[in-house]
Design an enzyme around this catalytic site. Structure first.
Site, PDB file in Angstrom:
ATOM      1  N   GLU A   1      -3.699   7.500  -4.055  1.00  0.00           N
ATOM      2  CA  GLU A   1      -3.641   6.211  -3.358  1.00  0.00           C
ATOM      3  C   GLU A   1      -3.366   5.094  -4.350  1.00  0.00           C
ATOM      4  O   GLU A   1      -4.110   4.927  -5.320  1.00  0.00           O
ATOM      5  CB  GLU A   1      -4.959   5.949  -2.624  1.00  0.00           C
ATOM      6  CG  GLU A   1      -4.947   4.659  -1.810  1.00  0.00           C
ATOM      7  CD  GLU A   1      -6.254   4.435  -1.071  1.00  0.00           C
ATOM      8  OE1 GLU A   1      -6.233   4.397   0.176  1.00  0.00           O
ATOM      9  OE2 GLU A   1      -7.297   4.309  -1.750  1.00  0.00           O
TER      10      GLU A   1
ATOM     11  N   TYR B   1       0.860  -1.188   0.000  1.00  0.00           N
ATOM     12  CA  TYR B   1       0.000   0.000   0.000  1.00  0.00           C
ATOM     13  C   TYR B   1       0.896   1.237   0.000  1.00  0.00           C
ATOM     14  O   TYR B   1       1.866   1.325   0.755  1.00  0.00           O
ATOM     15  CB  TYR B   1      -0.897   0.029   1.239  1.00  0.00           C
ATOM     16  CG  TYR B   1      -1.733   1.293   1.354  1.00  0.00           C
ATOM     17  CD1 TYR B   1      -3.012   1.348   0.832  1.00  0.00           C
ATOM     18  CD2 TYR B   1      -1.205   2.437   1.971  1.00  0.00           C
ATOM     19  CE1 TYR B   1      -3.765   2.515   0.914  1.00  0.00           C
ATOM     20  CE2 TYR B   1      -1.960   3.602   2.051  1.00  0.00           C
ATOM     21  CZ  TYR B   1      -3.240   3.628   1.522  1.00  0.00           C
ATOM     22  OH  TYR B   1      -3.974   4.781   1.605  1.00  0.00           O
TER      23      TYR B   1
END
Length: 394
Positions: A205, A116
């Site tokens: 993101e 991530y």
């Protein structure tokens, strides 16, 4: 405490185009708005296996059937036909879901590891924060609750031209990249920083950021938000706006230069000034109810603008009562009062209305409301206003 963010979202395929333009590694893909486009566009992809993705402004698409692995063109056509026009219901869409009106087809990747990585504006520190985790592919909120130690946050000073080598090492230290992967990661992180600064993005993101079985880094999924207050100087970003993905009420509000965000409560709010609006919504919660919207009419609202704002609130069927909280500075309270009276008469007001006026011409405003023959409750201060509207709808 309620937090409101004015942002513009874009689709995954648009975010990946921006990433590619800034040198970030993304898979090849095509966008289709009709199943008939597949045959024409698919030749630009060289892979043998594809991923078909519904393009909506919401997370959780995979669990809702909005992401499929496809083995050949024939299967792609069938799956695309089934997905186009489908209503996807995810944890972010609400029960009403979102209709799929465009699809993204990209070359599939063989995944070795998932990570991530995100880059956001941290308003509290006035810095750019990079957030990284080895728990890629999962909701970062869930990771934060269950295993917060697996999340790393490094904040970069905006005075710098970008993260230095030491800061980048800290961002990716838990990823255990080899030398080639680390080189690509350095380039990626610098690209994210440039996008944030040069495009007025508030969030980028990458979830997941992957390592393929051949050792390559790829941004497998991408999400970007942009600051609506800066969009006037980014016409290339404004051009990416998809009105199909926005609430019709918020679109209507933008036509009248109103700052409006629909919420899930029962008390409609009309306020001038973002800070006062936040305080108004918070005090409604303090008295046990939820606000139905954030609505800032601004400092110099005209009678027509106030009327439009009033109609927006009443168009929400969940609204059981309305609280108007105005502090007259640039905006005159008598102008607002006249707008409220006209709008209330036009829509045949049938829900309780509490009005608190203070500041410029507030006495004249109260007089207009009193002479309107409408059932309007006057409040002396914000506490009194919140208490009265909550009592009125119970």
């Amino acid at each position: 405490m309620i937090v409101i963010s004015t942002k513009m979202n874009i689709h995954e395929h648009q975010a990946k185009k921006i990433l590619r333009d800034f040198g970030a590694p993304v898979s090849n893909g095509i966008v289709i708005t009709s199943v008939d486009e597949i045959q024409q566009k698919i030749s630009s992809l060289t892979g043998k296996t594809f991923v078909l993705k519904a393009q909506i402004h919401a997370g959780g698409r995979g669990k809702a059937g909005g992401v499929k692995i496809i083995k050949d063109i024939q299967e792609l056509k069938i799956a695309a036909k089934e997905m186009m026009g489908k209503i996807l219901v995810t944890h972010q869409t609400g029960p009403q879901g979102r209709e799929v009106k465009r699809l993204y087809v990209e070359e599939a990747s063989e995944i070795e590891k998932e990570f991530y990585l995100s880059c956001i504006i941290d308003r509290e520190s006035s810095k750019i924060a990079f957030i990284s985790s080895t728990q890629g592919g999962m909701d970062i909120e869930k990771v934060a609750i269950e295993t917060p130690e697996k999340i790393k946050t490094i904040k970069i000073d905006l005075k710098n031209e970008g993260p230095n080598d030491d800061e980048i090492d800290k961002i990716i230290s838990s990823f255990n990249f080899n030398s080639n992967q680390k080189k690509d990661a350095v380039s990626l992180i610098k690209s994210l920083y440039k996008i944030i600064v040069e495009k007025d993005a508030t969030l980028i993101e990458i979830n997941p950021l992957i390592i393929t079985k051949t050792g390559k880094i790829i941004c497998l999924d991408a999400k970007m938000n942009f600051d609506e207050n800066s969009i006037f100087r980014r016409p290339e970003i404004l051009a990416l706006r998809d009105l199909n993905e926005e609430d019709p009420a918020e679109i209507e509000a933008s036509k009248h230069d109103l700052a409006y965000i629909k919420l899930n409560g029962s008390i409609g709010c009309m306020v001038n000034g973002a800070g006062l609006a936040m305080a108004t919504m918070d005090i409604i919660k303090l008295f046990g109810k939820e606000p139905a919207n954030f609505l800032d009419v601004g400092g110099g609202a005209s009678k027509e603008k106030v009327t439009a704002a009033f109609k927006l609130i009443l168009a929400d069927k969940n609204v059981k009562g309305i609280l108007i909280n105005i502090f007259g500075g640039i905006m005159r309270c008598d102008v607002l009062a006249q707008g409220v009276v006209e709008a209330a008469k036009q829509v045949n007001l049938s829900v309780p209305l509490v009005v608190r006026l203070a500041g410029t011409n507030f006495k004249e405003g109260k007089e207009i409301l009193e002479k309107s023959n409408l059932k309007i409750l006057s409040a002396s201060d914000l506490n009194d206003a919140a208490k009265k509207i909550v009592e009125a709808i119970e």
